[in-house]
Design a protein around this motif. Sequence first.
Motif, mmCIF file in Angstrom:
data_model
loop_
_atom_site.group_PDB
_atom_site.id
_atom_site.type_symbol
_atom_site.label_atom_id
_atom_site.label_comp_id
_atom_site.label_asym_id
_atom_site.label_seq_id
_atom_site.Cartn_x
_atom_site.Cartn_y
_atom_site.Cartn_z
ATOM 1 N N ARG A 1 0.819 -1.220 0.000
ATOM 2 C CA ARG A 1 0.000 0.000 0.000
ATOM 3 C C ARG A 1 0.851 1.268 0.000
ATOM 4 N NH1 ARG A 1 -2.882 -3.294 3.766
ATOM 5 N NH2 ARG A 1 -1.858 -2.268 5.515
ATOM 6 N N SER A 2 2.153 1.127 0.021
ATOM 7 C CA SER A 2 3.022 2.297 0.111
ATOM 8 C C SER A 2 3.123 3.014 -1.224
ATOM 9 C CB SER A 2 4.424 1.881 0.575
ATOM 10 O OG SER A 2 5.045 1.067 -0.404
ATOM 11 N N SER A 3 3.446 4.318 -1.159
ATOM 12 C CA SER A 3 3.667 5.100 -2.372
ATOM 13 C C SER A 3 5.069 4.838 -2.900
ATOM 14 C CB SER A 3 3.507 6.590 -2.063
ATOM 15 O OG SER A 3 4.555 7.021 -1.209
ATOM 16 N N VAL A 4 5.338 5.301 -4.126
ATOM 17 C CA VAL A 4 6.673 5.146 -4.706
ATOM 18 C C VAL A 4 7.709 5.824 -3.819
ATOM 19 C CG1 VAL A 4 8.154 5.710 -6.670
ATOM 20 C CG2 VAL A 4 5.821 4.946 -7.063
ATOM 21 N N GLU A 5 7.383 7.032 -3.348
ATOM 22 C CA GLU A 5 8.323 7.793 -2.518
ATOM 23 C C GLU A 5 8.605 7.062 -1.204
ATOM 24 O OE1 GLU A 5 5.806 9.097 -4.209
ATOM 25 O OE2 GLU A 5 7.060 10.160 -5.683
ATOM 26 N N GLN A 6 7.553 6.513 -0.588
ATOM 27 C CA GLN A 6 7.738 5.779 0.664
ATOM 28 C C GLN A 6 8.580 4.527 0.445
ATOM 29 O OE1 GLN A 6 3.588 5.287 1.534
ATOM 30 N NE2 GLN A 6 3.533 6.989 2.983
ATOM 31 N N ALA A 7 8.321 3.842 -0.679
ATOM 32 C CA ALA A 7 9.092 2.634 -0.994
ATOM 33 C C ALA A 7 10.564 2.971 -1.214
ATOM 34 C CB ALA A 7 8.513 1.942 -2.226
ATOM 35 N N LEU A 8 10.832 4.097 -1.894
ATOM 36 C CA LEU A 8 12.218 4.511 -2.134
ATOM 37 C C LEU A 8 12.922 4.863 -0.831
ATOM 38 C CD1 LEU A 8 11.911 6.686 -5.377
ATOM 39 C CD2 LEU A 8 13.161 4.534 -5.124
ATOM 40 N N GLU A 9 12.194 5.518 0.094
ATOM 41 C CA GLU A 9 12.779 5.856 1.390
ATOM 42 C C GLU A 9 13.180 4.584 2.137
ATOM 43 O OE1 GLU A 9 10.028 8.193 3.582
ATOM 44 O OE2 GLU A 9 10.378 10.035 2.424
ATOM 45 N N ALA A 10 12.258 3.613 2.177
ATOM 46 C CA ALA A 10 12.536 2.368 2.882
ATOM 47 C C ALA A 10 13.645 1.589 2.187
ATOM 48 C CB ALA A 10 11.256 1.526 2.957
ATOM 49 N N ARG A 11 13.629 1.603 0.856
ATOM 50 C CA ARG A 11 14.677 0.915 0.108
ATOM 51 C C ARG A 11 16.051 1.504 0.444
ATOM 52 N NH1 ARG A 11 15.594 0.948 -6.491
ATOM 53 N NH2 ARG A 11 17.364 -0.475 -6.474
ATOM 54 N N GLY A 12 16.091 2.834 0.533
ATOM 55 C CA GLY A 12 17.348 3.495 0.859
ATOM 56 C C GLY A 12 17.872 3.095 2.223
ATOM 57 N N MET A 13 16.975 2.979 3.193
ATOM 58 C CA MET A 13 17.394 2.609 4.543
ATOM 59 C C MET A 13 18.053 1.234 4.557
ATOM 60 S SD MET A 13 14.148 3.949 6.766
ATOM 61 C CE MET A 13 13.633 5.673 6.669
ATOM 62 N N ILE A 14 17.532 0.329 3.724
ATOM 63 C CA ILE A 14 18.106 -1.012 3.669
ATOM 64 C C ILE A 14 19.393 -1.011 2.854
ATOM 65 C CG2 ILE A 14 17.746 -3.399 2.913
ATOM 66 C CD1 ILE A 14 14.726 -2.898 3.217
ATOM 67 N N GLU A 15 19.303 -0.496 1.615
ATOM 68 C CA GLU A 15 20.402 -0.642 0.665
ATOM 69 C C GLU A 15 21.633 0.178 1.032
ATOM 70 O OE1 GLU A 15 19.786 -0.432 -3.475
ATOM 71 O OE2 GLU A 15 17.833 -1.420 -3.416
ATOM 72 N N ILE A 16 21.429 1.405 1.485
ATOM 73 C CA ILE A 16 22.587 2.257 1.768
ATOM 74 C C ILE A 16 23.421 1.677 2.901
ATOM 75 C CG2 ILE A 16 23.307 4.534 2.588
ATOM 76 C CD1 ILE A 16 20.864 5.675 1.019
ATOM 77 N N GLU A 17 22.750 1.249 3.974
ATOM 78 C CA GLU A 17 23.495 0.653 5.085
ATOM 79 C C GLU A 17 24.101 -0.676 4.664
ATOM 80 O OE1 GLU A 17 25.387 0.209 8.601
ATOM 81 O OE2 GLU A 17 24.440 2.002 7.746
ATOM 82 N N ALA A 18 23.378 -1.460 3.853
ATOM 83 C CA ALA A 18 23.911 -2.738 3.378
ATOM 84 C C ALA A 18 25.147 -2.516 2.516
ATOM 85 C CB ALA A 18 22.837 -3.498 2.601
ATOM 86 N N SER A 19 25.135 -1.465 1.691
ATOM 87 C CA SER A 19 26.299 -1.153 0.849
ATOM 88 C C SER A 19 27.513 -0.832 1.705
ATOM 89 C CB SER A 19 25.988 0.038 -0.065
ATOM 90 O OG SER A 19 24.954 -0.261 -0.953
ATOM 91 N N ARG A 20 27.269 -0.083 2.758
ATOM 92 C CA ARG A 20 28.363 0.283 3.669
ATOM 93 C C ARG A 20 28.957 -0.982 4.322
ATOM 94 N NH1 ARG A 20 29.463 5.164 5.747
ATOM 95 N NH2 ARG A 20 27.471 6.030 5.025
ATOM 96 N N LEU A 21 28.071 -1.868 4.768
ATOM 97 C CA LEU A 21 28.535 -3.111 5.389
ATOM 98 C C LEU A 21 29.212 -4.022 4.376
ATOM 99 C CD1 LEU A 21 25.467 -3.935 7.675
ATOM 100 C CD2 LEU A 21 27.720 -3.156 8.421
ATOM 101 N N ALA A 22 28.671 -4.049 3.141
ATOM 102 C CA ALA A 22 29.253 -4.902 2.096
ATOM 103 C C ALA A 22 30.693 -4.503 1.799
ATOM 104 C CB ALA A 22 28.406 -4.827 0.826
#
Length: 216
Positions: free
Chosen positions: A88-109
């Motif tokens: 039910r999330s909007s595109v903007e909300q999905a991008l925000e949540a995606r960023g929270m996962i991916e950006i930190e994961a990239s740092r850890l990777a």
Amino acid sequence: MSAPALKRSLVDIALEQIRQRIDNGTWPLGQRLPPEPELAEIIGISRNTVREAVRVLTFSGVLDVRQGDGTYVRACADPLAAMQALARSSVEQALEARGMIEIEASRLAASRRTEDDLVDLRVALAASAARSGHEDLEDYIVHDLAFHQRVVDSAHNPVLSQLYRYFSQVIRVGLERTISDPERPQPSFDLHRDLLDAIERQDADAAAAANRALLI
């Protein structure tokens, strides 16, 4: 005269009883549930009903049935309910949540990646690059998400990896809308290479920056 209340099924009651005990910590994450006869006695419902409730919770990812060992608590929240909220999330909300996962994961990777991870990342990026700019948008998105899943997996955090797998279908819908929107600026494919290069040289800040730029 008020309408009679809808009668809940015994399976629904069993599901609620099991979930309540998981939520209140009686059966925490990783805990093995009592054997089926004991579980039925605790809940006060027949073994057949309990068996069906366990089957439902196993399908949704809350429980893990290990043959010959027992049933374990795999998740403290029902992933299906989470997916319904994500859908039910909007595109903007999905991008925000995606960023929270991916950006930190990239740092850890960048800090934790292995040589095998780098091989997998290069293969995934090459497959995605081969489809960049082609008319088959869905095929490109599948391979683009496969590359990003490899990035998250390279963080070697199973919670992040599993969370991203659940989230990937919502991300896919968002990508279809953003990539096909001529009004939205499209990120350069070079940013994907920048991300891989940063992970390879173990530059956590550069990896996070490249991934952040991909989500603008």
